[in-house]
Design an enzyme around this catalytic site. Sequence first.
Site, short mmCIF file in Angstrom:
data_model
loop_
_atom_site.label_atom_id
_atom_site.label_comp_id
_atom_site.label_asym_id
_atom_site.label_seq_id
_atom_site.Cartn_x
_atom_site.Cartn_y
_atom_site.Cartn_z
N CYS A 32 0.85 -1.20 0.00
CA CYS A 32 0.00 0.00 0.00
C CYS A 32 0.88 1.25 0.00
CB CYS A 32 -0.93 0.00 1.20
SG CYS A 32 -2.33 -1.14 1.03
N ASP A 36 10.28 -6.83 -8.77
CA ASP A 36 10.56 -7.41 -7.46
C ASP A 36 11.97 -6.98 -7.03
OD1 ASP A 36 9.35 -10.14 -5.79
OD2 ASP A 36 11.40 -9.47 -5.38
N ASN A 65 1.35 -16.56 -3.84
CA ASN A 65 1.49 -17.31 -2.60
C ASN A 65 0.38 -16.89 -1.65
OD1 ASN A 65 3.88 -18.62 -3.46
ND2 ASN A 65 5.08 -16.80 -2.95
N GLY A 108 3.62 -19.70 1.73
CA GLY A 108 4.88 -18.93 1.78
C GLY A 108 4.71 -17.45 1.52
N HIS A 146 -0.54 -8.57 1.09
CA HIS A 146 -1.31 -7.78 0.11
C HIS A 146 -1.21 -8.61 -1.16
CE1 HIS A 146 -2.32 -3.58 -1.69
NE2 HIS A 146 -2.37 -4.45 -2.69
N HIS A 150 -0.53 -10.40 -4.39
CA HIS A 150 0.35 -10.04 -5.51
C HIS A 150 0.59 -11.28 -6.35
CE1 HIS A 150 2.72 -11.06 -1.93
NE2 HIS A 150 3.59 -11.63 -2.75
#
Length: 119
Positions: free
Chosen positions: A6, A29, A83, A89, A94, A96
């Site tokens: 967020c 990432d 995940n 894991g 949030h 993704h």
Amino acid sequence: MSCIFCKIIDKEIPSDTLFEDENFVAFHDINPKAPVHILVIPKKHYQSFQDMPSDLMAKMTTFIQRLSLKLGVDKSGYRLITNIGENGGQEVPHIHFHLLGGAKLKWEHFTDADPKNMF
Ligand code: AMP
């Protein structure tokens, strides 16, 4: 207190953002596991796929398909991973999707548990 993703959406912390629209953001990432490793998140906070409304998921599908074209991996192929929760894991609470590609990906055992011991 808002979650780390967020904060990325609100630009309180920086990210290497590729694309966004009114509903979703795609960014690199921070710890890539493949030559292409992009995270796709909805701007509205949902903890995981388990909470994701299906109408928003349908829009996310279109967003990810367009993203794959822009990344040039639509023909070569890629992998989507989300995940979910502790056993899944999930580290960031949030939802993704990891979009991984840019090279032939491996497909190995996910657990030391016996995969034949199914229920
Ligand atoms: P997961 O284990 O599915 O919750 O994955 C969380 C992912 O978020 C990991 O691959 C992390 O490398 C990535 N990540 C965590 N913080 C950031 C950040 N600030 N910017 C980009 N990626 C992040």
